[in-house]
Design a protein around this motif. Structure first.
Motif, short mmCIF file in Angstrom:
data_model
loop_
_atom_site.label_atom_id
_atom_site.label_comp_id
_atom_site.label_asym_id
_atom_site.label_seq_id
_atom_site.Cartn_x
_atom_site.Cartn_y
_atom_site.Cartn_z
N GLY A 197 -103.84 45.37 -13.98
CA GLY A 197 -103.50 45.83 -15.33
C GLY A 197 -102.11 46.42 -15.42
O GLY A 197 -101.84 47.25 -16.30
N ASP A 202 -93.33 47.70 -15.65
CA ASP A 202 -93.75 49.04 -15.24
C ASP A 202 -93.03 49.44 -13.96
O ASP A 202 -92.78 48.61 -13.08
CB ASP A 202 -95.25 49.10 -15.00
CG ASP A 202 -96.06 49.04 -16.28
OD1 ASP A 202 -95.53 49.44 -17.33
OD2 ASP A 202 -97.23 48.61 -16.22
N ARG A 232 -93.14 55.80 -21.08
CA ARG A 232 -94.52 55.37 -20.87
C ARG A 232 -94.61 54.16 -19.94
O ARG A 232 -95.64 53.49 -19.87
CB ARG A 232 -95.18 55.06 -22.21
CG ARG A 232 -95.15 56.23 -23.19
CD ARG A 232 -96.04 56.00 -24.39
NE ARG A 232 -97.46 56.01 -24.03
CZ ARG A 232 -98.19 57.12 -23.88
NH1 ARG A 232 -97.65 58.32 -24.04
NH2 ARG A 232 -99.47 57.03 -23.57
N LYS A 235 -96.28 54.23 -13.87
CA LYS A 235 -97.70 54.23 -13.51
C LYS A 235 -97.86 54.70 -12.07
O LYS A 235 -96.95 54.58 -11.25
CB LYS A 235 -98.29 52.81 -13.64
CG LYS A 235 -98.06 52.14 -14.99
CD LYS A 235 -98.91 52.75 -16.07
CE LYS A 235 -98.62 52.14 -17.44
NZ LYS A 235 -99.00 50.71 -17.53
N GLU A 261 -105.77 57.68 -18.07
CA GLU A 261 -106.44 56.68 -17.24
C GLU A 261 -105.68 55.35 -17.17
O GLU A 261 -105.89 54.56 -16.24
CB GLU A 261 -107.88 56.45 -17.71
CG GLU A 261 -108.04 55.62 -18.99
CD GLU A 261 -107.83 56.45 -20.25
OE1 GLU A 261 -108.10 55.92 -21.34
OE2 GLU A 261 -107.42 57.63 -20.15
N GLN A 262 -104.80 55.08 -18.14
CA GLN A 262 -104.00 53.87 -18.10
C GLN A 262 -102.69 54.07 -17.34
O GLN A 262 -101.94 53.12 -17.13
CB GLN A 262 -103.69 53.39 -19.53
CG GLN A 262 -104.91 53.03 -20.35
CD GLN A 262 -105.73 51.93 -19.70
OE1 GLN A 262 -105.18 50.94 -19.21
NE2 GLN A 262 -107.04 52.11 -19.68
N HIS A 263 -102.42 55.29 -16.95
CA HIS A 263 -101.18 55.59 -16.24
C HIS A 263 -101.43 56.06 -14.81
O HIS A 263 -100.55 55.96 -13.97
CB HIS A 263 -100.39 56.65 -17.01
CG HIS A 263 -99.87 56.15 -18.31
ND1 HIS A 263 -98.64 55.54 -18.45
CD2 HIS A 263 -100.43 56.12 -19.55
CE1 HIS A 263 -98.46 55.19 -19.70
NE2 HIS A 263 -99.54 55.53 -20.39
N LEU A 265 -104.07 54.99 -12.15
CA LEU A 265 -105.13 54.01 -11.92
C LEU A 265 -105.80 54.29 -10.58
O LEU A 265 -105.14 54.59 -9.59
CB LEU A 265 -104.54 52.59 -11.92
CG LEU A 265 -103.64 52.23 -13.11
CD1 LEU A 265 -103.10 50.82 -12.95
CD2 LEU A 265 -104.40 52.36 -14.42
#
Length: 409
Positions: A197, A202, A232, A235, A261-263, A265
């Motif tokens: 994901g 990123d 943003r 990650k 939770e999206q950053h 993992l």
């Protein structure tokens, strides 16, 4: 007097005629785990023409024990209940010149009784010890002829907090088996960012560590909350095995509650560390406590810039921000840490004084990715020049010979 009488009546092992030194390595179990793997690797690497190695454990002999036996090493599992009589018989049957113990002290009194010098490894900053464990360590110091400590911080903690005489400690870093990682580096990549994901744009930090919250997961969360106010595209990929499920579940809930939770993992454990490094840009390990991180060595080999807190050996490998950024830890100097403070810092979310510093370091690295990628190449050169495991084992061999020679005077 009692010890002297016993030594007079014990049966002596047969004299050695091959010129080798008998080395007994004791550890608590020999199944799986990082410490057990270090023991296996060093035991296999010892010069068989100079050292006859026996590995002894009162615990489980499992996977790594089988690997050791297949490599031609003698591996002996003692009875889990009342192991000392079997241990005594073993020391009468084998010619043992020196013992090396790894976070295990079952044979200490026997080594003293049989006049076998004892080398004990200090694998970590032992701030996680309870008072009872710390007291036991200090009491057992009388049975130890020499300590091998993995880092300067681990040495300083033992000397200042556990009653160890600094003159008995030799600091030897952990190393990396270079040939193993050279072979891994040539394998095709089996992991992709898309599977995780992650976008190609990123900037991804790899946090390769067990899901043990002593590794600073809540510090990462606090820093990420602050960093998301600026950008943003950063990650953190936390790769590791679960140590205590309730702690990990609470952490996952916290990440969801705060929209992280999206950053940050947490996909679990991946056996192929090289693939994780290939799909990430940098390495992040903001631990509260370390000895000498093998994951740090691996990141250096795979030429990843690193952000590390000042614990364990981080200040011994990041020098003047050459291959990464050193972040101060939350509690000051390493000997200030204790088990109560460690757990308070690790297991409950809070605002951390170092979080803004960590956020700035992550922003710096993501904003200057090309410069940091170029600087990180020096990490691999350090591995080859200073942290080649074969050279580390030679240091162990020299220490063994020195301790045996000193004890025979």
């Amino acid at each position: 007097m009692f010890q002297t009488v016993l030594s007079l009546f014990r049966k002596s092992p047969p004299p050695r005629t091959d010129g080798r030194l008998g080395v007994l390595i004791e550890l608590a179990s020999f199944d799986k785990g990082g410490l057990e793997k270090v023991v296996l690797d060093s035991a296999i690497a010892f010069d068989r023409n100079r050292f006859d190695v026996t590995i002894v454990t009162p615990g489980t002999v499992g996977h790594l024990g089988a690997v050791a036996r297949n490599a031609g090493l003698r591996v002996i599992g003692l009875p889990s209940r009342n192991p000392l009589p079997a241990y005594e018989r073993l020391l009468k049957e084998l010619h043992i010149d020196v013992a090396m113990s790894h976070f295990s002290h079952t044979g200490y009194e026997l080594f003293a009784r049989h006049r076998i010098p004892n080398i004990t490894f200090i694998h970590n900053v032992y701030a996680f010890f309870s008072k009872e464990q710390a007291d036991a360590f200090e009491r057992n110091d009388r049975y130890v002829d020499c300590y091998i400590s993995v880092s300067q911080n681990a040495t300083r903690f033992a000397v200042q907090n556990l009653g160890v005489d600094a003159q008995k400690v030799i600091t030897v870093p952990n190393g990396l088996i270079i040939s193993e990682h050279e072979a891994r580096d040539k394998k095709p990549v089996k992991l992709t960012r898309a599977e995780l994901g992650l976008a190609d744009t990123d900037y991804v930090f790899a946090n390769i560590a067990s899901y043990n919250l002593h590794k600073g997961h809540y510090v990462m969360a606090d820093a990420m909350r602050q960093l998301l106010q600026r950008r943003r595209d950063v990650k953190i990929l936390c790769v590791g095995n679960v140590v205590y499920p309730p702690h990990v579940e609470a952490l996952r809930n916290y990440l969801v509650e705060h929209g992280l939770e999206q950053h940050i993992l947490m996909p679990g454990y991946f056996p192929d560390v090289e693939d994780v490094h290939r799909v990430t840009d940098a390495f992040l390990l903001p631990s509260f406590i370390e000895g000498w991180s093998i994951a740090m060595n691996e990141a250096m080999f795979y030429q990843k810039p690193m952000i590390l807190t000042d614990t364990g050996a981080s200040a011994e490998v990041i020098e003047d921000n050459d291959i990464g950024i050193l972040v101060p830890n939350e509690y000051g100097d390493t000997p200030n840490l204790n088990s109560k403070l460690l757990d308070e810092l690790a297991y409950a979310p809070r605002s951390y004084a170092i979080a803004p510093v960590l956020a700035d370091a992550m922003d710096n690295m993501a904003s200057n990715r090309d410069a940091w990628r170029e600087k990180a190449g020096a990490g691999r050169r350090k591995i080859y020049e200073r942290f080649d495991f074969s050279n580390i084992v030679k240091r162990y061999e020299e220490i063994i010979e020195t301790v045996v020679k000193k004890s025979s005077r």
